[in-house]
Scaffold this active site. Structure first.
Site, PDB file in Angstrom:
ATOM      1  N   GLU A 233      52.173  34.356  24.640  1.00  0.00           N
ATOM      2  CA  GLU A 233      51.103  33.437  25.029  1.00  0.00           C
ATOM      3  C   GLU A 233      49.909  33.786  24.148  1.00  0.00           C
ATOM      4  OE1 GLU A 233      48.873  30.602  27.391  1.00  0.00           O
ATOM      5  OE2 GLU A 233      51.022  31.016  27.327  1.00  0.00           O
ATOM      6  N   CYS A 267      41.286  31.969  26.020  1.00  0.00           N
ATOM      7  CA  CYS A 267      42.193  31.526  24.957  1.00  0.00           C
ATOM      8  C   CYS A 267      42.231  30.012  24.812  1.00  0.00           C
ATOM      9  CB  CYS A 267      43.595  32.078  25.198  1.00  0.00           C
ATOM     10  SG  CYS A 267      44.324  31.595  26.772  1.00  0.00           S
TER      11      CYS A 267
END
Length: 392
Positions: A233, A267
């Protein structure tokens, strides 16, 4: 971010005994979890829900402790923001797993091609075994609890390595797990980057890493020695595209809300905005108004989050210095220097694409506004770069 680079040769030999002991200790823990899984490879739905409820109860009991620990680790993070983006979503992840565990366990029929009929086929979900998780510092609690909830719902054992950048939170996570689970079921491994390197080399049945692209490459390289399946991820430069005719004020409020959450240390935070050239200054003005609305006097505002580490403050400052040296307009013009680790939001007007701020993931409250003339030009700009994690 975890530094998984190879140690220099002159230090590797002196640290070899410590590395060997550390590696042996981690391997013994993994072996204990493997043995426990072999004794009970198919936990019942009742057992899985019991484990999830125990995790939820432990989280609720320590939510105030986590709020303080995260605030301490960041050197300033609003408790309301922590409750929303860490505690609440962690609890929601566990509750989601509780609601759907039975559905996830259910066997599903599958079609059979004519040459194999009248045979029947089905897909039967089964636990993998021991899963490893390396979680980052920016949402340490949520990105620890979310994957763990999934692992427990799937009937797996788990070993977790939190970030060394958040020592108070990582220590609290370790105590919560120790008080809730046996070490051969769930275990937390704390330590520095050397521990993270050793952790990534373990032959897990699956390894999940959340963090930067550069470190993700190192994790995948380490896991490949054991052919360990890996889920990465990763971050990236997430663009926001303002379409011609958009509501500029509303768009600015929405984009800046996502950008300033956790001071941009997210993110999926908007990394840069592509704006029609005719709307560039209008959008910049609306963005400055949104900043003042959300965080008046941001560096001195107790609700504004600090940057996690001095190294990241220096990196953000270097982006602005490089842009200024190239003649890029920076707003607000009379920027205050960083207040401790609280970095004032800044807008960069139409910076050239070769600047570091336009090539690297920013991970902070700096927002470039890139002008475009035609929408196809904006789409081409995004598509020419590495694939982002999110696009707005």
């Amino acid at each position: 971010e975890l530094d998984l680079s190879i140690m220099p040769a002159d230090t590797a030999s002196s640290q070899a005994p410590d590395n060997t002991r550390r590696g042996n200790s981690l391997r013994l823990l993994l072996d204990a979890q493997r043995a426990a899984f072999a004794r009970d490879p198919y936990p019942t739905l009742t057992a899985r829900k019991k484990h999830l409820r125990e995790l939820l109860v432990a989280l609720i009991a320590k939510q105030k402790d986590f709020t303080k620990a995260i605030d301490d680790d960041f050197g300033g993070r609003a408790h309301a923001e922590i409750m929303l983006s860490e505690v609440f979503v962690s609890g929601a992840s566990i509750k989601h797993a509780l609601r759907h565990a039975a559905e996830w366990m259910r066997a599903r029929s599958a079609p059979v091609d004519l040459p194999l009929q009248p045979a029947r086929a089905w897909v039967m979900p089964q636990p993998l075994g021991v899963a490893g998780f390396i979680s980052p510092w920016n949402y340490q609690l949520f990105l620890f609890m979310g994957p763990l909830a999934g692992a427990l719902a799937a009937g797996n054992r788990a070993m977790l390595k939190p970030s060394e950048y958040t020592p108070a939170t990582s220590a609290l996570l370790a105590r919560l797990i120790e008080d809730t689970f046996a070490p051969d079921h769930v275990a937390v491994v704390n330590g520095d980057a050397a521990v993270a390197r050793e952790f990534a080399t373990l032959p897990f049945d699956h390894l999940l890493f959340t963090g930067s692209t550069a470190v993700g490459r190192e994790v995948m390289r380490a896991a490949s020695e054991n052919l360990t399946p890996v889920t990465l991820e990763l971050g990236g430069k997430c663009p926001a595209i303002l379409a011609p005719g958009a509501d500029v004020s509303k768009a600015a409020r929405d984009i800046l809300y996502g950008k300033l959450l956790n001071a941009g240390q997210t993110c999926v935070a908007p990394d840069y905005v592509l704006v029609p050239r005719a709307n560039l200054h209008e959008f910049a003005g609306a963005a400055l108004a949104a900043i003042d609305r959300y965080f008046p006097n941001a560096p001195g505002n107790p609700d504004y989050t600090a940057i996690i580490h001095p190294r990241h403050v220096e990196r953000l400052q270097s982006y602005l210095e490089e842009a200024s040296a190239r003649g890029v307009e920076i707003l607000p013009a009379a920027r205050r220097p960083p207040c401790g680790r609280k970095f004032a939001p800044a807008l960069l007007l139409d910076p050239p694409g070769d600047l570091r701020v336009m090539r690297e993931e920013i991970f902070g409250p700096v927002l470039p506004l890139k002008a475009y003339d035609h929408l196809d030009e904006a789409l081409a700009y995004v598509n020419a770069l590495p694939r982002p994690l999110a696009l707005y």
